[in-house]
Design a protein around this motif. Sequence first.
Motif, PDB file in Angstrom:
ATOM      1  N   GLY A  10       0.846  -1.192   0.000  1.00  9.95           N
ATOM      2  CA  GLY A  10       0.000   0.000   0.000  1.00  9.95           C
ATOM      3  C   GLY A  10       0.876   1.235   0.000  1.00  9.95           C
ATOM      4  O   GLY A  10       1.455   1.596   1.021  1.00  9.95           O
ATOM      5  N   ALA A  11       1.005   1.869  -1.172  1.00  7.27           N
ATOM      6  CA  ALA A  11       1.884   3.027  -1.319  1.00  7.27           C
ATOM      7  C   ALA A  11       1.081   4.316  -1.128  1.00  7.27           C
ATOM      8  O   ALA A  11      -0.054   4.420  -1.573  1.00  7.27           O
ATOM      9  CB  ALA A  11       2.518   3.023  -2.715  1.00  7.27           C
ATOM     10  N   CYS A  12       1.691   5.277  -0.465  1.00 10.29           N
ATOM     11  CA  CYS A  12       1.009   6.560  -0.253  1.00 10.29           C
ATOM     12  C   CYS A  12       2.043   7.680  -0.222  1.00 10.29           C
ATOM     13  O   CYS A  12       3.052   7.587   0.466  1.00 10.29           O
ATOM     14  CB  CYS A  12       0.240   6.541   1.061  1.00 10.29           C
ATOM     15  N   ASN A  13       1.768   8.727  -0.995  1.00 11.43           N
ATOM     16  CA  ASN A  13       2.549   9.944  -0.916  1.00 11.43           C
ATOM     17  C   ASN A  13       1.647  10.964  -0.228  1.00 11.43           C
ATOM     18  O   ASN A  13       0.574  11.288  -0.749  1.00 11.43           O
ATOM     19  CB  ASN A  13       2.959  10.420  -2.313  1.00 11.43           C
ATOM     20  N   PRO A  14       2.017  11.455   0.939  1.00 12.84           N
ATOM     21  CA  PRO A  14       1.117  12.307   1.718  1.00 12.84           C
ATOM     22  C   PRO A  14       0.595  13.541   0.988  1.00 12.84           C
ATOM     23  O   PRO A  14      -0.576  13.906   1.159  1.00 12.84           O
ATOM     24  CB  PRO A  14       1.956  12.707   2.930  1.00 12.84           C
ATOM     25  N   GLY A  15       1.419  14.192   0.160  1.00 13.64           N
ATOM     26  CA  GLY A  15       0.969  15.409  -0.533  1.00 13.64           C
ATOM     27  C   GLY A  15      -0.198  15.156  -1.470  1.00 13.64           C
ATOM     28  O   GLY A  15      -1.277  15.759  -1.308  1.00 13.64           O
ATOM     29  N   PRO A  16      -0.036  14.278  -2.461  1.00 14.77           N
ATOM     30  CA  PRO A  16      -1.159  13.982  -3.353  1.00 14.77           C
ATOM     31  C   PRO A  16      -2.353  13.356  -2.621  1.00 14.77           C
ATOM     32  O   PRO A  16      -3.507  13.627  -2.962  1.00 14.77           O
ATOM     33  CB  PRO A  16      -0.569  13.001  -4.369  1.00 14.77           C
ATOM     34  N   ALA A  17      -2.103  12.536  -1.605  1.00 15.51           N
ATOM     35  CA  ALA A  17      -3.206  11.928  -0.854  1.00 15.51           C
ATOM     36  C   ALA A  17      -4.037  13.007  -0.169  1.00 15.51           C
ATOM     37  O   ALA A  17      -5.272  12.984  -0.223  1.00 15.51           O
ATOM     38  CB  ALA A  17      -2.673  10.928   0.167  1.00 15.51           C
ATOM     39  N   HIS A  18      -3.375  13.979   0.448  1.00 18.83           N
ATOM     40  CA  HIS A  18      -4.092  15.065   1.113  1.00 18.83           C
ATOM     41  C   HIS A  18      -4.906  15.874   0.106  1.00 18.83           C
ATOM     42  O   HIS A  18      -6.070  16.195   0.351  1.00 18.83           O
ATOM     43  CB  HIS A  18      -3.107  15.978   1.851  1.00 18.83           C
ATOM     44  N   ALA A  19      -4.299  16.204  -1.033  1.00 12.68           N
ATOM     45  CA  ALA A  19      -5.007  16.984  -2.060  1.00 12.68           C
ATOM     46  C   ALA A  19      -6.239  16.231  -2.560  1.00 12.68           C
ATOM     47  O   ALA A  19      -7.307  16.826  -2.746  1.00 12.68           O
ATOM     48  CB  ALA A  19      -4.065  17.297  -3.221  1.00 12.68           C
ATOM     49  N   LEU A  74     -14.093  16.333  -9.839  1.00 12.72           N
ATOM     50  CA  LEU A  74     -13.258  15.477 -10.668  1.00 12.72           C
ATOM     51  C   LEU A  74     -12.136  16.240 -11.361  1.00 12.72           C
ATOM     52  O   LEU A  74     -11.080  15.677 -11.618  1.00 12.72           O
ATOM     53  CB  LEU A  74     -14.112  14.727 -11.684  1.00 12.72           C
ATOM     54  N   ALA A  75     -12.359  17.529 -11.660  1.00 18.81           N
ATOM     55  CA  ALA A  75     -11.302  18.308 -12.308  1.00 18.81           C
ATOM     56  C   ALA A  75     -10.089  18.411 -11.387  1.00 18.81           C
ATOM     57  O   ALA A  75      -8.957  18.209 -11.815  1.00 18.81           O
ATOM     58  CB  ALA A  75     -11.815  19.690 -12.682  1.00 18.81           C
ATOM     59  N   GLU A  76     -10.328  18.721 -10.130  1.00 22.61           N
ATOM     60  CA  GLU A  76      -9.220  18.827  -9.184  1.00 22.61           C
ATOM     61  C   GLU A  76      -8.592  17.455  -8.939  1.00 22.61           C
ATOM     62  O   GLU A  76      -7.387  17.326  -8.821  1.00 22.61           O
ATOM     63  CB  GLU A  76      -9.691  19.432  -7.864  1.00 22.61           C
ATOM     64  N   LEU A  77      -9.411  16.431  -8.875  1.00 29.12           N
ATOM     65  CA  LEU A  77      -8.888  15.078  -8.696  1.00 29.12           C
ATOM     66  C   LEU A  77      -8.051  14.646  -9.891  1.00 29.12           C
ATOM     67  O   LEU A  77      -7.076  13.919  -9.726  1.00 29.12           O
ATOM     68  CB  LEU A  77     -10.034  14.078  -8.502  1.00 29.12           C
ATOM     69  N   ALA A  78      -8.429  15.081 -11.087  1.00 29.64           N
ATOM     70  CA  ALA A  78      -7.689  14.681 -12.292  1.00 29.64           C
ATOM     71  C   ALA A  78      -6.241  15.154 -12.214  1.00 29.64           C
ATOM     72  O   ALA A  78      -5.320  14.399 -12.541  1.00 29.64           O
ATOM     73  CB  ALA A  78      -8.374  15.222 -13.537  1.00 29.64           C
ATOM     74  N   ASP A  79      -6.031  16.384 -11.784  1.00 30.92           N
ATOM     75  CA  ASP A  79      -4.668  16.903 -11.663  1.00 30.92           C
ATOM     76  C   ASP A  79      -3.875  16.130 -10.601  1.00 30.92           C
ATOM     77  O   ASP A  79      -2.719  15.775 -10.806  1.00 30.92           O
ATOM     78  CB  ASP A  79      -4.690  18.386 -11.292  1.00 30.92           C
ATOM     79  N   THR A  80      -4.509  15.868  -9.476  1.00 31.98           N
ATOM     80  CA  THR A  80      -3.851  15.140  -8.403  1.00 31.98           C
ATOM     81  C   THR A  80      -3.545  13.711  -8.827  1.00 31.98           C
ATOM     82  O   THR A  80      -2.458  13.192  -8.572  1.00 31.98           O
ATOM     83  CB  THR A  80      -4.729  15.151  -7.138  1.00 31.98           C
ATOM     84  N   ALA A  81      -4.505  13.074  -9.510  1.00 34.61           N
ATOM     85  CA  ALA A  81      -4.298  11.695  -9.973  1.00 34.61           C
ATOM     86  C   ALA A  81      -3.186  11.642 -11.018  1.00 34.61           C
ATOM     87  O   ALA A  81      -2.385  10.707 -11.026  1.00 34.61           O
ATOM     88  CB  ALA A  81      -5.590  11.133 -10.538  1.00 34.61           C
ATOM     89  N   ALA A  82      -3.131  12.635 -11.892  1.00 42.38           N
ATOM     90  CA  ALA A  82      -2.071  12.669 -12.904  1.00 42.38           C
ATOM     91  C   ALA A  82      -0.705  12.795 -12.236  1.00 42.38           C
ATOM     92  O   ALA A  82       0.255  12.121 -12.622  1.00 42.38           O
ATOM     93  CB  ALA A  82      -2.304  13.815 -13.878  1.00 42.38           C
TER      94      ALA A  82
END
Length: 100
Positions: free
Chosen positions: A26-35, A78-86
């Motif tokens: 289970g990988a997690c990067n705190p910055g993108p996860a928080h966003a 979803l727009a904000e999630l798209a940037d974070t997911a990318a």
Amino acid sequence: MLTTIDIKATLAAKLGEHVDDYTILGACNPGPAHAALFASPEVGLLLPCNVAVRRGEGRTIVQAIDPGSLLGIAAGDLAELADTAADAGRRLRTDLVSLA
């Protein structure tokens, strides 16, 4: 890595079944996860990003799903999630390429 699940050991202990080596990380990067959680709290159902490490075909196979491909499951902005997911996808790909 937040979590490590040893599928081989679990199946052996719980079912008496024997399978090739198979571990889910289970990988997690705190910055993108928080966003992502800020944009859509429901995205927590998709965290952390799972990476499967297994033996097959005489070699070690490492697999992960692109976080952007999971957006259809999440609700919210979803727009904000798209940037974070990318961003998370780029980071994950970089890590996977470094293993090759």
